[in-house]
Scaffold this active site. Sequence first.
Site, PDB file in Angstrom:
ATOM      1  N   GLY A  68      -5.847   2.660  -9.667  1.00  0.00           N
ATOM      2  CA  GLY A  68      -6.809   3.270  -8.751  1.00  0.00           C
ATOM      3  C   GLY A  68      -7.730   2.257  -8.091  1.00  0.00           C
ATOM      4  NE  ARG A  96      -0.143  -0.371 -14.637  1.00  0.00           N
ATOM      5  CZ  ARG A  96      -0.440  -0.154 -13.365  1.00  0.00           C
ATOM      6  NH1 ARG A  96      -0.812  -1.157 -12.589  1.00  0.00           N
ATOM      7  NH2 ARG A  96      -0.358   1.050 -12.858  1.00  0.00           N
ATOM      8  NE  ARG A 147       5.074   3.769 -19.675  1.00  0.00           N
ATOM      9  CZ  ARG A 147       4.220   2.825 -19.327  1.00  0.00           C
ATOM     10  NH1 ARG A 147       3.502   2.207 -20.244  1.00  0.00           N
ATOM     11  NH2 ARG A 147       4.072   2.493 -18.061  1.00  0.00           N
ATOM     12  N   GLY A 169      -4.037   6.923  -6.879  1.00  0.00           N
ATOM     13  CA  GLY A 169      -5.142   7.376  -6.050  1.00  0.00           C
ATOM     14  C   GLY A 169      -6.136   6.256  -5.878  1.00  0.00           C
ATOM     15  CG  HIS A 208       2.610  -3.304 -10.376  1.00  0.00           C
ATOM     16  ND1 HIS A 208       3.404  -2.638  -9.479  1.00  0.00           N
ATOM     17  CD2 HIS A 208       1.523  -2.528 -10.568  1.00  0.00           C
ATOM     18  CE1 HIS A 208       2.814  -1.499  -9.145  1.00  0.00           C
ATOM     19  NE2 HIS A 208       1.673  -1.420  -9.780  1.00  0.00           N
ATOM     20  CG  HIS A 209      -2.054  -6.085  -7.990  1.00  0.00           C
ATOM     21  ND1 HIS A 209      -2.286  -5.066  -7.093  1.00  0.00           N
ATOM     22  CD2 HIS A 209      -3.050  -6.983  -7.790  1.00  0.00           C
ATOM     23  CE1 HIS A 209      -3.373  -5.329  -6.388  1.00  0.00           C
ATOM     24  NE2 HIS A 209      -3.860  -6.488  -6.797  1.00  0.00           N
ATOM     25  CB  THR A 227      -0.943  -0.010   1.218  1.00  0.00           C
ATOM     26  OG1 THR A 227      -1.760  -1.178   1.129  1.00  0.00           O
ATOM     27  CG2 THR A 227      -1.818   1.223   1.251  1.00  0.00           C
ATOM     28  CG  HIS A 240       4.342  -1.117 -13.857  1.00  0.00           C
ATOM     29  ND1 HIS A 240       5.165  -0.346 -14.641  1.00  0.00           N
ATOM     30  CD2 HIS A 240       3.371  -0.304 -13.394  1.00  0.00           C
ATOM     31  CE1 HIS A 240       4.708   0.898 -14.651  1.00  0.00           C
ATOM     32  NE2 HIS A 240       3.615   0.950 -13.896  1.00  0.00           N
ATOM     33  CD  GLU A 293      -1.000  -7.421  -4.253  1.00  0.00           C
ATOM     34  OE1 GLU A 293      -0.650  -6.423  -3.590  1.00  0.00           O
ATOM     35  OE2 GLU A 293      -0.271  -7.946  -5.118  1.00  0.00           O
TER      36      GLU A 293
HETATM   37  P1  ADP Z   1      -3.117  -4.824   0.961  1.00  0.00           P
HETATM   38  O1  ADP Z   1      -2.855  -3.852  -0.141  1.00  0.00           O
HETATM   39  O2  ADP Z   1      -3.971  -5.953   0.539  1.00  0.00           O
HETATM   40  O3  ADP Z   1      -3.557  -4.167   2.216  1.00  0.00           O
HETATM   41  P2  ADP Z   1      -0.338  -4.775   1.618  1.00  0.00           P
HETATM   42  O4  ADP Z   1       0.680  -5.324   0.733  1.00  0.00           O
HETATM   43  O5  ADP Z   1      -0.484  -3.305   1.675  1.00  0.00           O
HETATM   44  O6  ADP Z   1      -1.714  -5.484   1.265  1.00  0.00           O
HETATM   45  O7  ADP Z   1      -0.081  -5.239   3.121  1.00  0.00           O
HETATM   46  C1  ADP Z   1       0.033  -6.574   3.511  1.00  0.00           C
HETATM   47  C2  ADP Z   1       0.774  -6.601   4.830  1.00  0.00           C
HETATM   48  O8  ADP Z   1       0.711  -7.906   5.391  1.00  0.00           O
HETATM   49  C3  ADP Z   1       2.247  -6.268   4.703  1.00  0.00           C
HETATM   50  O9  ADP Z   1       2.574  -5.238   5.588  1.00  0.00           O
HETATM   51  C4  ADP Z   1       2.941  -7.575   5.067  1.00  0.00           C
HETATM   52  O10 ADP Z   1       4.201  -7.383   5.655  1.00  0.00           O
HETATM   53  C5  ADP Z   1       1.955  -8.206   6.007  1.00  0.00           C
HETATM   54  N1  ADP Z   1       2.068  -9.669   6.135  1.00  0.00           N
HETATM   55  C6  ADP Z   1       2.231 -10.567   5.148  1.00  0.00           C
HETATM   56  N2  ADP Z   1       2.283 -11.808   5.638  1.00  0.00           N
HETATM   57  C7  ADP Z   1       2.131 -11.713   6.984  1.00  0.00           C
HETATM   58  C8  ADP Z   1       2.121 -12.656   8.062  1.00  0.00           C
HETATM   59  N3  ADP Z   1       2.274 -13.956   7.851  1.00  0.00           N
HETATM   60  N4  ADP Z   1       1.959 -12.186   9.320  1.00  0.00           N
HETATM   61  C9  ADP Z   1       1.828 -10.857   9.554  1.00  0.00           C
HETATM   62  N5  ADP Z   1       1.858  -9.933   8.581  1.00  0.00           N
HETATM   63  C10 ADP Z   1       1.998 -10.341   7.314  1.00  0.00           C
END
Ligand code: ADP
Length: 700
Positions: A677, A531, A510, A302, A634-635, A296, A494, A664
């Site tokens: 977005g 992408r 771009r 946005g 990327h995702h 995130t 990406h 995600e």
């Molecule tokens: P989303 O966009 O879906 O909120 P993020 O990538 O922003 O996902 O955040 C996922 C978070 O979960 C990250 O901060 C990551 O470090 C944390 N995470 C992933 N696996 C674990 C786990 N096994 N225990 C605790 N935290 C975790």
Amino acid sequence: MKKKISPAWLLRGTFLVLTVVLGVFLAVRAVGNAAARANREGGYAPGVYTASASGFGGVVDVTVTIGDKGGITDVTAVGPDETPDVGGAAIPTLVSQILQRQSADVDVVSGATYTSNAVREAAAAALAQASGETGAARPTPEGDNLFIPGTYVGVSKGFGGDVEVTVTVSENAIESIAIGGEHETENIGTFAVEMLGERILSAQSPKVDVLTGATVTSNAILRALNDALTQAGADLKRFPDATDSGEAVNRVAVNMDADIVIIGAGGAGMTAAIDATQAGKSVILLEKMPYAGGNTTKATGGMNAAETHYQAEQGIEDSVEQFVEDTMKGGHDLNNRDLVTVMAQNSAAAIDWLDSIGAPLPKVSFSGGATNKRIHAPEDGSGVGAYLVTAFRRNLDELGVTVLYDTCATDILTENGAVSGVKAQSKTQDVTITTRAVILATGGFGNNEDMIVRYRPDLKGTVTTSAPGITGDGIVMAQAIGADLVDIEQIQLHPTVEQATSMLITESVRGDGAILVNQEGKRFTNELLTRDVVSAAELEQTGSYAYIIFDQRLREGLKATEKYISTGITVQGDTIEDLAAQLDIDPATLAQTLADWNGYVAAQEDPDFGRTTGMEADLSQAPYYAIKIAPGIHHTMGGVKIDTQARVIDTQGNPIPGLFAAGEVTGGVHGGNRIGGNAVADIVVFGKVAAQSAIAYLAQ
Ligand code: ADP
């Protein structure tokens, strides 16, 4: 047990010994300085000088030997933490250049900018010592005191520019630390930087572990701190070693309970934690990294939302239905329409909720794949992700939510098929939390190469823009208790990712007029197609990479480019031919490509590839810039299967009682291609849906 000494510590030990040797040398030299000067023919005082600088993965030490005639007779450079095939491979070239040129001013080895700059910086510092420019005696604190009380500032080079550390010390304590470094914060978030400061304060030592996933910045901070502490008269040898020795510790079993346990403090997890706490539930939020934010933090665009009060105030017409249709079209109709509808229907309320927690997103504009102006961003133009994460953290603090950092969830416990708890581990604790409701918000699996290859063997070896904690843990934990997966092979690439740093070059470059050329100096696609299409086109070019080319006008109009330039991933040329020569591209061909392109911009028509957007201005103002890029993961759009209430669905098609998921980690919202977005819309809307569903479940 025999204490293990890591290579890094051996090096640091060697460095310390060399520093002491150097100190003695300097003292002796001070006496016979005039005589020594008379001896210099090559300009330096004979001796051995060592200095270090932060490279890509860690510290790079350079030792320069000055012979009797004052010339450089030997150079060694050691960077055990540099990427072996990149920075590691560049070191011998740099060393031989220093010897040849008798100077630290040597060329950067292409593709190994960090390591090159570190070798140059360290060599220059060593040579400065050899010129007698440094070596002033350290001021001495009174008696046995650690410091001369006061406030000191140290500076060092970090990921994207200078990092400044301001430290206030009393006679025997580090009282406060302020860390500045505008460029750094964009990559890992201010909170990560703050946490390193807290770590130093609580250890009362600069010898602390670097933050996982933020090595370059951490090293820069520690070097700047050492600089400041040395100015305060500190003898760095006297500080306790507070780094993790890697030795086994006595683990402690800890039992806790909560109404709801949320796993992962990214956008979805923090949204759910705030929403559930506001509703009066007790929440424990687990985060395996030492800081919150996950992917995130990296979101720059946005949040898509339709029928919002901001759109109404700005006279923008839009509808939930159009938002759904755009998302389905962007996702190649593979999306789960019901989930997309929930996201679109709740998006305006999510914007209101963000207003209510002090995180307004009032700036509304167009973004790729949206029929209407729908993407909502912070007023001040800052990246939406870092902005939201900062606001979420502030709310968590104010609400007093228990967040366990450095604590990795490993298992979801069940009794009679329903969730009954979570097991997690920190360095020292085995935590068991009793709970009836768990929300998985662990993000995707972009940083777990094994999982990527399992589902998409064709992506083996592809770099990722994902944060270090994004390793698919939630998917594995959910599957272990029967969860079904959906669209798991749908992984978004990406197209513009710099490969040595995994730095994402934003689409706006771009969008503002940059073009892509191959090693032959020719365009090969409409640069603003989706992408997946642009990425596929790049992979067909020589070496499976391309260069993104822009000019001074574009640089001046787009703040993001400054970071690319200060990071050192950009090649700059005074003319197009000069740029081409540096890239090993035929200058005449690249010049022709640019001339053709500028003609297309003037005519507002691209006969080669039919590009129609990002053609407001041509590329004609020197200097010119290029960044070598290739696709990066990327995702991960697939993941755990959920229904419209964010309940996790098992392989039989039934909800797993007590298990919810958002963000995600889930699949279905984005289908075969996520439009810009929608990641932020997904995490805020479904973070709230998951919290409300968990609350409703607890009431049953
Ligand atoms: P989303 O966009 O879906 O909120 P993020 O990538 O922003 O996902 O955040 C996922 C978070 O979960 C990250 O901060 C990551 O470090 C944390 N995470 C992933 N696996 C674990 C786990 N096994 N225990 C605790 N935290 C975790």
